[in-house]
Design a protein around this motif. Structure first.
Motif, PDB file in Angstrom:
ATOM      1  N   GLN A   1      49.599  38.644  54.060  1.00  0.00           N
ATOM      2  CA  GLN A   1      48.323  38.398  54.913  1.00  0.00           C
ATOM      3  C   GLN A   1      49.056  37.785  56.083  1.00  0.00           C
ATOM      4  O   GLN A   1      50.097  37.207  56.248  1.00  0.00           O
ATOM      5  CB  GLN A   1      47.632  37.139  53.974  1.00  0.00           C
TER       6      GLN A   1
ATOM      7  N   CYS B   1      45.125  41.802  55.082  1.00  0.00           N
ATOM      8  CA  CYS B   1      45.811  41.623  54.094  1.00  0.00           C
ATOM      9  C   CYS B   1      46.225  43.020  53.323  1.00  0.00           C
ATOM     10  O   CYS B   1      45.604  44.092  53.100  1.00  0.00           O
ATOM     11  CB  CYS B   1      44.688  41.100  52.821  1.00  0.00           C
TER      12      CYS B   1
ATOM     13  N   VAL C   1      41.258  44.592  45.730  1.00  0.00           N
ATOM     14  CA  VAL C   1      41.595  43.491  46.556  1.00  0.00           C
ATOM     15  C   VAL C   1      40.364  42.807  46.558  1.00  0.00           C
ATOM     16  O   VAL C   1      39.200  43.096  46.553  1.00  0.00           O
ATOM     17  CB  VAL C   1      41.552  44.197  48.103  1.00  0.00           C
ATOM     18  N   TYR C   2      40.724  41.398  46.696  1.00  0.00           N
ATOM     19  CA  TYR C   2      39.597  40.207  46.559  1.00  0.00           C
ATOM     20  C   TYR C   2      40.210  39.390  47.690  1.00  0.00           C
ATOM     21  O   TYR C   2      41.001  39.058  47.988  1.00  0.00           O
ATOM     22  CB  TYR C   2      39.619  39.566  45.232  1.00  0.00           C
ATOM     23  N   TRP C   3      38.929  38.739  48.365  1.00  0.00           N
ATOM     24  CA  TRP C   3      38.987  37.719  49.244  1.00  0.00           C
ATOM     25  C   TRP C   3      38.247  36.662  48.769  1.00  0.00           C
ATOM     26  O   TRP C   3      37.083  36.569  48.326  1.00  0.00           O
ATOM     27  CB  TRP C   3      38.309  38.118  50.648  1.00  0.00           C
TER      28      TRP C   3
ATOM     29  N   ALA D   1      33.808  43.222  55.532  1.00  0.00           N
ATOM     30  CA  ALA D   1      35.183  43.344  55.036  1.00  0.00           C
ATOM     31  C   ALA D   1      35.336  44.835  54.943  1.00  0.00           C
ATOM     32  O   ALA D   1      34.199  45.759  54.683  1.00  0.00           O
ATOM     33  CB  ALA D   1      35.411  42.660  53.707  1.00  0.00           C
TER      34      ALA D   1
ATOM     35  N   SER E   1      43.562  45.655  54.116  1.00  0.00           N
ATOM     36  CA  SER E   1      42.206  45.261  53.886  1.00  0.00           C
ATOM     37  C   SER E   1      41.911  44.168  55.123  1.00  0.00           C
ATOM     38  O   SER E   1      42.820  43.670  55.618  1.00  0.00           O
ATOM     39  CB  SER E   1      41.977  44.501  52.757  1.00  0.00           C
TER      40      SER E   1
ATOM     41  N   TYR F   1      41.616  31.532  54.202  1.00  0.00           N
ATOM     42  CA  TYR F   1      41.026  32.773  53.600  1.00  0.00           C
ATOM     43  C   TYR F   1      42.303  33.163  52.693  1.00  0.00           C
ATOM     44  O   TYR F   1      43.273  33.421  53.210  1.00  0.00           O
ATOM     45  CB  TYR F   1      40.701  33.454  54.697  1.00  0.00           C
TER      46      TYR F   1
ATOM     47  N   CYS G   1      43.520  36.094  50.211  1.00  0.00           N
ATOM     48  CA  CYS G   1      43.521  37.593  49.579  1.00  0.00           C
ATOM     49  C   CYS G   1      44.216  37.687  48.144  1.00  0.00           C
ATOM     50  O   CYS G   1      45.277  37.081  48.106  1.00  0.00           O
ATOM     51  CB  CYS G   1      43.984  38.593  50.851  1.00  0.00           C
TER      52      CYS G   1
ATOM     53  N   SER H   1      45.168  40.577  45.156  1.00  0.00           N
ATOM     54  CA  SER H   1      45.083  42.011  44.655  1.00  0.00           C
ATOM     55  C   SER H   1      45.637  41.879  43.173  1.00  0.00           C
ATOM     56  O   SER H   1      46.259  41.283  42.573  1.00  0.00           O
ATOM     57  CB  SER H   1      46.247  42.852  45.464  1.00  0.00           C
TER      58      SER H   1
END
Lengths: 115, 108
Positions: free
Chosen positions: A6, A23, A32-34, A67, A75, A90, A92, A94
């Motif tokens: 990140q 990310c 991928v998640y935030w 996003a 990302s 924030y 991220c 995966s």
């Protein structure tokens, strides 16, 4: 085999400016998640993406936040016209597949401070 | 409503003690994750489980599907285990719901 990368790690913005957080998922991971962690609060889901697709953005504020996860490149979580309440960490994460069946790997986080 | 509750909120123990952190959830899940957040803020995934028990070193995670409850145990605790431990649940989708965390402090 680098983990989830990140950047920037720390970002300072004045009210009204834009913040872009990047990310790069772990090699071989396509999910991928935030997540956002407000000061002294728990983690909250924001958005789930796969390459070129937003799968679930139900945790994203309706305005100013967006996003993407393009075919090439990292990302990006974009926050337009930042306000003081956007100050947060924030994160991220995966995974190789669904988080219901796969361990998540987290990045170190990007800490946004809005002056 | 999909909810995750953790207890205790804060836990202080002496080095060497056996530690248990509890997590309860409201409805059926597809998976439960245990995470560790270091004092510096980084997050490490410890376990992902949907049934039974998993062990990694001094850490053990168990889940009881019928009781909707999971526990994280630490044997022979050490000051370096001091961190915030977070459980998070998948309620049948990708949107993880997080507990508020348990702040563990191990005193030498």
């Amino acid at each position: 085999n680098a983990g989830v990368m990140q950047n920037p790690r720390h970002l300072v913005r004045r009210r009204g400016q834009e913040a872009r957080l990047r990310c790069s998922p772990m090699k071989g991971h396509s999910h991928v998640y935030w997540y956002r962690q407000l000061p002294e609060e728990g983690l909250k889901f924001m958005v789930y993406l796969q390459k070129e697709n937003i799968i679930d953005e139900s945790g994203m504020p309706k305005e100013r936040f967006s996003a993407e996860f393009p075919k090439e490149g990292p990302s990006i979580l974009r926050i337009q016209q930042v306000v003081r309440g956007d100050s947060a960490a924030y994160f991220c994460a995966s995974s190789r597949g669904s988080s219901g069946a796969n361990v998540l790997t987290f990045g170190a986080g990007s800490r946004l401070t809005v002056l | 409503k999909n909810e995750v509750e953790q207890s205790p909120q804060n836990l202080t123990a002496q080095e060497g003690e056996f530690i248990t952190i509890n997590c309860s959830y409201s409805v059926g899940i597809s998976a439960l994750h245990w995470l560790q957040q270091h004092p510096g803020g980084g997050i490490v995934s410890l376990f992902m489980l949907s049934s039974g028990k998993k062990k990694h070193g001094r850490l053990i995670a168990t889940i009881n599907i019928q009781e909707k409850h999971s526990s994280l145990h630490i044997t022979a605790s050490h000051p370096r285990d001091s961190a915030v431990y977070i459980c998070a649940a998948n309620f049948g989708n990708e949107k993880l719901t997080f507990g508020t965390g348990t702040r563990l402090t191990i005193i030498p």
